[in-house]
Design a protein around this motif. Structure first.
Motif, short mmCIF file in Angstrom:
data_model
loop_
_atom_site.label_atom_id
_atom_site.label_comp_id
_atom_site.label_asym_id
_atom_site.label_seq_id
_atom_site.Cartn_x
_atom_site.Cartn_y
_atom_site.Cartn_z
N VAL A 28 0.66 -1.32 0.03
CA VAL A 28 -0.15 0.20 0.07
C VAL A 28 0.95 1.19 0.04
O VAL A 28 1.81 1.29 0.41
CB VAL A 28 -0.96 -0.09 1.25
CG1 VAL A 28 -1.79 -0.98 1.34
CG2 VAL A 28 -0.10 0.16 2.37
N CYS A 144 -5.08 4.17 3.53
CA CYS A 144 -4.22 3.89 2.46
C CYS A 144 -4.79 3.60 1.11
O CYS A 144 -5.88 3.30 1.00
CB CYS A 144 -3.49 2.52 3.08
SG CYS A 144 -4.60 1.11 2.94
N ARG A 145 -3.59 3.86 0.30
CA ARG A 145 -3.98 3.31 -1.15
C ARG A 145 -3.48 1.96 -1.48
O ARG A 145 -2.14 2.00 -1.67
CB ARG A 145 -3.44 4.40 -2.17
CG ARG A 145 -3.90 5.86 -1.72
CD ARG A 145 -5.37 5.87 -1.77
NE ARG A 145 -5.96 7.37 -1.33
CZ ARG A 145 -6.24 8.31 -2.03
NH1 ARG A 145 -6.04 8.23 -3.47
NH2 ARG A 145 -6.42 9.56 -1.59
N PRO A 146 -4.31 0.94 -1.74
CA PRO A 146 -3.73 -0.53 -1.92
C PRO A 146 -3.06 -0.58 -3.37
O PRO A 146 -3.56 0.11 -4.27
CB PRO A 146 -5.05 -1.26 -2.13
CG PRO A 146 -5.96 -0.53 -1.09
CD PRO A 146 -5.83 0.75 -1.33
N ASP A 149 -3.18 -6.12 -3.77
CA ASP A 149 -3.75 -6.81 -2.80
C ASP A 149 -4.64 -8.04 -3.38
O ASP A 149 -5.83 -7.90 -3.34
CB ASP A 149 -5.05 -5.74 -2.08
CG ASP A 149 -5.79 -6.10 -1.02
OD1 ASP A 149 -5.22 -7.20 -0.31
OD2 ASP A 149 -6.88 -5.57 -0.61
N LEU A 154 -6.92 -5.92 2.24
CA LEU A 154 -7.20 -4.40 2.62
C LEU A 154 -8.58 -3.97 2.18
O LEU A 154 -9.44 -3.15 3.08
CB LEU A 154 -6.23 -3.51 1.80
CG LEU A 154 -4.74 -3.27 2.44
CD1 LEU A 154 -4.89 -2.65 3.63
CD2 LEU A 154 -4.05 -4.50 2.62
#
Length: 285
Positions: A28, A144-146, A149, A154
């Protein structure tokens, strides 16, 4: 979120390389860029998630970091930083500083599960100035910005933390405001004796508790102690002129030490009023 082009390219390259490392379960972008609070000097913060029973090799992480380092990088083993900030790396690259943070999927899952039941903790020795709150894990997941994944870990967590847990809110408000109450009760005696060491320590401790309560009152997850005022910006339930009151209470000299305690007591009472009755002192002090 806006990433400069050189940092976006670097982030994409690093994420692609980390995906190839055996044991990397998710990646992330976190930190100030994910939270929308970045400046031109902000680091790239990259979270690397793993399963406790099949973690990645630190040597593989070291090799990945080395590909981008323009000066000697620091790479740690698991939990060398402590029980919460459980390891990582930091390095300088052609696009600026990059931090890598290890995250144990089982530990994060347990922390979220406990938070939903109203259980949290703060590990003071983990990092300055006030330690590490377990709620930070929820904050990290929330913002957060995955980047990778594949199992949807996430995505599932984001759903779980999308609504601030009512039990967590009640617990943090109750425990934090009581801790501040009890601390300030003792602080007055230290100030009367002109005991600077203990008075200042109590003021900082009580202020930390008050800020923790404000985050819970506003149902916001703190990302840590950096830029707390920016993190609370736009919150609906804040004392008027909060930053000025915080700074006035903490700017201490021998001449003002008693007044500092009174200022913080007054701020504490304002926050109690904002808690909508969720705070009741444990004992009559």
């Amino acid at each position: 979120m806006h990433l400069p082009e050189n940092k976006q390219q670097l982030l994409t390259q690093i994420a692609n390389d980390l995906q190839k490392v055996e044991g990397v379960a998710a990646i992330v972008l976190g930190g100030s860029y994910a939270a929308g609070m970045a400046s031109d000097q902000s680091d790239l913060d990259i979270g690397i998630y793993y399963h406790a029973d099949k973690p990645y090799s630190i040597e593989d992480i070291r090799s990945t970091v080395a590909r981008y380092a323009v000066s000697p990088a620091t790479v740690t083993g698991f939990y060398e930083w402590g029980p919460w900030v459980n390891g990582g790396a930091w390095t300088m690259t052609t696009a600026g500083k990059v931090d890598f943070l290890y995250r144990n999927i089982q530990q994060v899952q347990e922390t979220i599960d406990k938070a939903l039941r109203g259980v949290w903790e703060n590990h003071f020795e983990q990092q300055p100035p006030y330690g590490f709150s377990s709620v930070i894990y929820l904050a990290e997941v929330n913002i957060c910005r995955p980047l990778y994944d594949p199992a949807g870990v996430l995505a599932a967590w984001k759903e779980m933390v999308s609504v601030y847990p009512p039990a967590l809110k009640e617990t943090i408000i109750r425990e934090s405001l009581w801790s501040a109450d009890f601390t300030l009760w003792q602080t007055a005696g230290f100030a009367e004796k002109q005991d600077v060491y203990n008075t200042v320590g109590c003021l900082a401790r009580a202020m930390k508790n008050i800020m923790a309560a404000l985050f819970a009152i506003n149902e916001r997850y703190p990302l840590g102690d950096k830029r707390v005022m920016a993190q609370l910006q736009g919150a609906g339930k804040l004392p008027v002129d909060l930053q000025e009151k915080v700074e006035a209470a903490l700017c201490v000299s021998r001449a003002t030490i008693t007044a500092n305690v009174e200022r913080l007591k007054a701020l504490h009472q304002e926050v109690v009023q904002l808690s909508d009755g969720l705070y009741k002192p444990l004992y009559q002090l």
